[in-house]
Design a protein around this motif. Structure first.
Motif, PDB file in Angstrom:
ATOM      1  N   SER A 173     -45.413  29.097  23.795  1.00 29.77           N
ATOM      2  CA  SER A 173     -45.408  27.744  23.247  1.00 29.77           C
ATOM      3  C   SER A 173     -45.628  26.746  24.382  1.00 29.77           C
ATOM      4  CB  SER A 173     -44.071  27.461  22.545  1.00 29.77           C
ATOM      5  OG  SER A 173     -44.076  26.186  21.959  1.00 29.77           O
ATOM      6  N   PRO A 174     -46.711  25.970  24.332  1.00 27.44           N
ATOM      7  CA  PRO A 174     -47.756  25.977  23.303  1.00 27.44           C
ATOM      8  C   PRO A 174     -48.672  27.184  23.461  1.00 27.44           C
ATOM      9  CG  PRO A 174     -48.367  24.458  25.044  1.00 27.44           C
ATOM     10  CD  PRO A 174     -46.987  24.953  25.376  1.00 27.44           C
ATOM     11  N   GLN A 175     -49.347  27.503  22.367  1.00 24.41           N
ATOM     12  CA  GLN A 175     -50.267  28.633  22.355  1.00 24.41           C
ATOM     13  C   GLN A 175     -51.523  28.202  21.618  1.00 24.41           C
ATOM     14  OE1 GLN A 175     -51.342  30.922  19.838  1.00 24.41           O
ATOM     15  NE2 GLN A 175     -51.867  32.733  21.037  1.00 24.41           N
ATOM     16  N   ALA A 176     -52.687  28.598  22.135  1.00 31.03           N
ATOM     17  CA  ALA A 176     -53.941  27.951  21.751  1.00 31.03           C
ATOM     18  C   ALA A 176     -54.306  28.152  20.287  1.00 31.03           C
ATOM     19  CB  ALA A 176     -55.080  28.442  22.653  1.00 31.03           C
ATOM     20  N   TRP A 177     -54.359  29.399  19.818  1.00 34.94           N
ATOM     21  CA  TRP A 177     -54.846  29.531  18.448  1.00 34.94           C
ATOM     22  C   TRP A 177     -53.797  29.118  17.422  1.00 34.94           C
ATOM     23  CZ3 TRP A 177     -56.495  35.430  18.584  1.00 34.94           C
ATOM     24  CH2 TRP A 177     -55.369  36.243  18.733  1.00 34.94           C
ATOM     25  N   VAL A 204     -37.171  32.083  12.042  1.00 33.91           N
ATOM     26  CA  VAL A 204     -36.566  32.720  13.217  1.00 33.91           C
ATOM     27  C   VAL A 204     -37.673  33.019  14.218  1.00 33.91           C
ATOM     28  CG1 VAL A 204     -35.255  34.694  14.079  1.00 33.91           C
ATOM     29  CG2 VAL A 204     -34.737  33.713  11.824  1.00 33.91           C
ATOM     30  N   PRO A 205     -37.585  32.465  15.433  1.00 30.57           N
ATOM     31  CA  PRO A 205     -38.670  32.671  16.394  1.00 30.57           C
ATOM     32  C   PRO A 205     -38.699  34.092  16.922  1.00 30.57           C
ATOM     33  CG  PRO A 205     -36.875  31.464  17.410  1.00 30.57           C
ATOM     34  CD  PRO A 205     -36.532  31.582  15.952  1.00 30.57           C
ATOM     35  N   TYR A 206     -39.898  34.553  17.249  1.00 29.98           N
ATOM     36  CA  TYR A 206     -40.044  35.825  17.941  1.00 29.98           C
ATOM     37  C   TYR A 206     -39.568  35.637  19.381  1.00 29.98           C
ATOM     38  CZ  TYR A 206     -42.162  40.113  19.699  1.00 29.98           C
ATOM     39  OH  TYR A 206     -42.369  41.336  20.275  1.00 29.98           O
ATOM     40  N   PRO A 207     -38.860  36.602  19.944  1.00 27.40           N
ATOM     41  CA  PRO A 207     -38.203  36.375  21.246  1.00 27.40           C
ATOM     42  C   PRO A 207     -39.139  35.974  22.382  1.00 27.40           C
ATOM     43  CG  PRO A 207     -37.331  38.344  20.188  1.00 27.40           C
ATOM     44  CD  PRO A 207     -38.475  37.887  19.340  1.00 27.40           C
ATOM     45  N   HIS A 208     -40.371  36.484  22.413  1.00 34.57           N
ATOM     46  CA  HIS A 208     -41.244  36.230  23.563  1.00 34.57           C
ATOM     47  C   HIS A 208     -42.475  35.420  23.173  1.00 34.57           C
ATOM     48  CE1 HIS A 208     -38.733  39.016  25.768  1.00 34.57           C
ATOM     49  NE2 HIS A 208     -38.946  39.942  24.852  1.00 34.57           N
ATOM     50  N   ARG A 239     -45.138  21.416  15.942  1.00 36.84           N
ATOM     51  CA  ARG A 239     -45.777  22.468  16.737  1.00 36.84           C
ATOM     52  C   ARG A 239     -45.516  23.832  16.086  1.00 36.84           C
ATOM     53  NH1 ARG A 239     -44.278  22.745  22.867  1.00 36.84           N
ATOM     54  NH2 ARG A 239     -46.045  21.306  23.051  1.00 36.84           N
ATOM     55  N   LEU A 240     -46.576  24.621  15.985  1.00 32.56           N
ATOM     56  CA  LEU A 240     -46.459  25.985  15.511  1.00 32.56           C
ATOM     57  C   LEU A 240     -46.328  26.936  16.696  1.00 32.56           C
ATOM     58  CD1 LEU A 240     -49.174  25.875  12.722  1.00 32.56           C
ATOM     59  CD2 LEU A 240     -46.752  26.390  12.361  1.00 32.56           C
ATOM     60  N   PRO A 241     -45.442  27.925  16.604  1.00 28.94           N
ATOM     61  CA  PRO A 241     -45.319  28.893  17.696  1.00 28.94           C
ATOM     62  C   PRO A 241     -46.428  29.937  17.614  1.00 28.94           C
ATOM     63  CG  PRO A 241     -43.850  29.484  15.920  1.00 28.94           C
ATOM     64  CD  PRO A 241     -44.511  28.196  15.496  1.00 28.94           C
ATOM     65  N   LEU A 272     -46.473  27.294   6.066  1.00 25.17           N
ATOM     66  CA  LEU A 272     -46.784  27.164   7.482  1.00 25.17           C
ATOM     67  C   LEU A 272     -46.418  25.779   8.009  1.00 25.17           C
ATOM     68  CD1 LEU A 272     -48.012  29.175   9.488  1.00 25.17           C
ATOM     69  CD2 LEU A 272     -50.247  28.152   9.033  1.00 25.17           C
ATOM     70  N   LEU A 273     -46.710  24.741   7.224  1.00 24.75           N
ATOM     71  CA  LEU A 273     -46.375  23.379   7.644  1.00 24.75           C
ATOM     72  C   LEU A 273     -44.862  23.169   7.649  1.00 24.75           C
ATOM     73  CD1 LEU A 273     -49.134  21.283   5.852  1.00 24.75           C
ATOM     74  CD2 LEU A 273     -49.084  22.129   8.192  1.00 24.75           C
ATOM     75  N   ALA A 274     -44.169  23.816   6.707  1.00 23.94           N
ATOM     76  CA  ALA A 274     -42.705  23.724   6.712  1.00 23.94           C
ATOM     77  C   ALA A 274     -42.139  24.356   7.980  1.00 23.94           C
ATOM     78  CB  ALA A 274     -42.136  24.414   5.471  1.00 23.94           C
ATOM     79  N   ALA A 275     -42.729  25.452   8.427  1.00 23.48           N
ATOM     80  CA  ALA A 275     -42.291  26.073   9.679  1.00 23.48           C
ATOM     81  C   ALA A 275     -42.531  25.137  10.848  1.00 23.48           C
ATOM     82  CB  ALA A 275     -43.027  27.396   9.883  1.00 23.48           C
ATOM     83  N   ALA A 276     -43.673  24.448  10.849  1.00 23.09           N
ATOM     84  CA  ALA A 276     -43.993  23.526  11.944  1.00 23.09           C
ATOM     85  C   ALA A 276     -43.010  22.367  12.011  1.00 23.09           C
ATOM     86  CB  ALA A 276     -45.420  22.996  11.777  1.00 23.09           C
ATOM     87  N   SER A 277     -42.440  21.982  10.863  1.00 18.31           N
ATOM     88  CA  SER A 277     -41.513  20.844  10.855  1.00 18.31           C
ATOM     89  C   SER A 277     -40.268  21.126  11.688  1.00 18.31           C
ATOM     90  CB  SER A 277     -41.116  20.496   9.415  1.00 18.31           C
ATOM     91  OG  SER A 277     -40.286  21.502   8.857  1.00 18.31           O
ATOM     92  N   TYR A 278     -39.935  22.397  11.896  1.00 18.72           N
ATOM     93  CA  TYR A 278     -38.783  22.749  12.721  1.00 18.72           C
ATOM     94  C   TYR A 278     -39.118  22.686  14.212  1.00 18.72           C
ATOM     95  CZ  TYR A 278     -36.158  24.207   8.614  1.00 18.72           C
ATOM     96  OH  TYR A 278     -35.480  24.220   7.415  1.00 18.72           O
ATOM     97  N   GLY A 279     -40.389  22.524  14.541  1.00 19.83           N
ATOM     98  CA  GLY A 279     -40.794  22.399  15.936  1.00 19.83           C
ATOM     99  C   GLY A 279     -41.469  21.080  16.207  1.00 19.83           C
TER     100      GLY A 279
END
Length: 592
Positions: A577-581, A570-574, A553-555, A543-550
């Motif tokens: 960002s930012p999103q609370a939880w 690969v981001p989900y199309p819709h 920030r986590l999507p 999860l932290l590795a995914a955040a490093s690409y943003g």
């Protein structure tokens, strides 16, 4: 009466002459690999001196001290089991009175991490360079010790949740008339685990998450001075019951004002009547508020919409957690009527009185009233959709924690021991029913029960929420944790909402294969609670590795495409960002 010695591999429990306690003498304790992980474990009951009636290696029976010709009001049976690296105790209190009894029960606890050669030798060892720490968290008490490369921890957990301090554990047990209450304590000994994930990476993600939460703060409509977290930009910049509650729960130690504001606005908008057009019922907590044109004109039903089966138990979970973490009784006192109404909805004829929290799938608005609320989310392993009314697994986990939390508030804040006993019994009944109905033949947790009572057998991440809520016994929790940590669930970035390889799985599906950071963080917390810290750390690192690409920030949601394909997630199309939880997910990891 002599003490006892119980051995399991390199683990040994030596108790005192009284037969059950670890008194803190130079000879007794819980030893693992020559290290004393418990130097004190003394049972205390307020207002009574306990008399040992009988003591055997696995069970000790007590009665409170009374006058010679006075019958004791209750009996206490203490059972213990030692396995490698672990001590488990249960306290069974059985009442003989015709009215409820409130009994303060607890343990004095200490861990000195003495080496057995210290205890056996007359020699004095200089250990002034040792580093010791004690941390009392929301759900565990952790003692740690480190010296010259040697490191150990002792972790104490209590069920139902108890008051935890560096000196021990305390429950307020409310015994129903001629009824029984069971309390459980587990002690786990291990080499010092250290941080679950790399702190530098996590710190960056936490900073970004807190900044995003601050950006998403919005005034609470109709509640002057209160702020709540909006669910996410650009589609959900409004109050969402489930999203705001989970976000506030994750952020409770860092932004407690969000919890206070969320509780107040959700109490102010709580259901008052039966209104089929917006799925409103008395005591039910709202799903969302909307102020746009189509909501205002009634062309969509979301102006004040109650299509959520889980916001109501989450409201009670947050209210209890806010009191436990902050020590502030004012919100719990002022919101007691709202809490009682919420419990009334949960225990009503359409809820736990009929077995489980369920929702119909033919109401206005959303088909599904759980967090996986897309129309095709609740399916069998072969892809067939589940027909309602539906009882999703995680809502029952939330209900279990909600009942126990409300029971604690009833005993400690609202001065209603009889209601506390009723809620505790309701939680125990739910746990027993869940074990009978939701356990699949392969040992995993069913995604849901459909309208006929059949177990919806798709392997889904909802089981991680059930783990987090403590609804499963230790053996079942271990089986579920092992399954969740498998590669068909773990994409390399987080947990897929539906395990790969099943007919309905699709990596670009919102709820049948996508990866949600908040969902993953909850599962990580559940894995860690089940003792699978290595597996939890592996998933948290993804999860932290995914955040490093943003940039930290986590999507809201990523696709379920595997990390092995190369490149970033690969981001989900819709995705919002930012999103609370998603922003609050690192805060949950920080507390593990």
């Amino acid at each position: 009466m002599t003490g006892h010695s119980v051995v399991a591999g390199t683990t040994c429990l030596l108790t005192t002459a009284a037969g059950a306690d670890v008194s803190g003498s130079t000879v007794d304790g819980l030893f693992v690999d020559d290290c004393r992980h418990l130097s004190r474990l003394v049972l205390r009951v307020s207002g009574a001196d306990l008399r040992v009636l009988r003591s055997d290696p696995g069970v000790t029976t007590y009665a409170p001290g009374t006058a010679r010709h006075e019958d004791p009001p209750y009996l206490l049976v203490r059972r213990r089991r030692v396995t490698p690296g672990r001590l488990a105790e249960s306290l069974e209190l059985t009442s003989f009175a015709g009215t409820p009894q409130t009994v303060e029960v607890g343990y004095e606890v200490a861990a000195d991490f003495a080496d057995q050669f210290e205890l056996r030798s007359a020699r004095t060892f200089d250990k002034s360079d040792a580093v010791r720490d004690t941390a009392a968290g929301r759900d565990r008490l952790v003692y740690s010790y480190a010296r010259r490369g040697f490191a150990r921890t002792t972790t104490v957990r209590a069920a139902p949740p108890a008051g935890l301090t560096p000196d021990g554990v305390r429950w307020t047990a409310v015994l129903p008339p001629r009824g029984t209450v069971t309390l459980e304590l587990t002690v786990s000994a291990s080499p010092a685990a250290g941080p679950l994930v790399a702190r530098d990476d996590l710190a960056r993600c936490v900073r970004q998450g807190l900044a995003d939460l601050d950006a998403l703060r919005m005034p609470a409509p109709g509640v002057p001075g209160a702020v709540v977290p909006a669910a996410g930009a650009p589609w959900f910049l409004t109050v969402f019951g489930r999203d705001s509650l989970l976000t506030s729960l994750f952020a409770l130690s860092h932004r407690p004002e969000l919890a206070a504001g969320t509780l107040r606005v959700l109490a102010a908008t709580q259901g008052r009547t039966d209104d089929e057009s917006r799925v409103e019922q008395p005591g039910k907590v709202i799903h969302e508020l909307r102020h746009g044109e189509l909501a205002t004109t009634g062309e969509v039903p979301y102006a004040r919409y109650y299509g959520s089966v889980d916001a109501t138990p989450l409201f009670l979970m947050l209210l209890a957690a806010h009191h436990e973490v902050t020590g502030d009784e004012a919100p719990a006192r002022s919101l007691e009527p709202a809490a009682r109404a919420a419990v009334g909805w949960m225990l009503g004829p359409g809820g736990l009185a009929a077995g489980y929290l369920r929702y119909r799938t033919d109401r206005p608005g959303l088909v599904h009233h759980c967090w996986k609320d897309s129309a095709d989310s609740i399916v069998f392993r072969d892809g067939a959709p589940a027909a309602g009314p539906i009882a999703v697994a995680e809502a029952q986990g939330y209900a279990y924690r909600a009942l126990l939390g409300a029971a604690r508030l009833a005993a400690r804040v609202w001065s209603d021991p009889a209601w506390s006993a009723e809620l505790t019994a309701a939680a125990a009944g739910l746990r027993d029913r869940f074990a009978a109905d939701f356990r699949l033949p392969d040992g995993f947790v069913a995604l849901a029960l459909d309208g006929s009572g059949a177990a919806v057998d798709a392997a889904a991440s909802n089981a991680g929420h059930v783990l987090w809520c403590g609804l499963l016994d230790d053996e079942w929790a271990g089986t579920v944790a092992d399954r969740l940590a498998g590669d068909d669930f773990f994409s390399g970035w987080g947990l897929r909402t539906l395990a790969a390889g099943q007919v309905p799985y699709h990596p670009l599906s919102y709820h049948r294969g996508g990866v949600w950071p908040h969902d993953t963080a909850i599962a990580v917390a559940g894995l860690a609670a089940a003792g699978r810290r290595a597996e939890a750390a592996r998933i948290a690192d993804g999860l932290l590795a995914a955040a490093s690409y943003g940039d930290g920030r986590l999507p809201e949601v990523m696709t379920g495409l595997g990390r092995e394909r190369g490149g970033g997630p690969v981001p989900y199309p819709h995705s919002c960002s930012p999103q609370a939880w998603a922003a609050a997910a690192p805060l949950l990891l920080l507390d593990i």
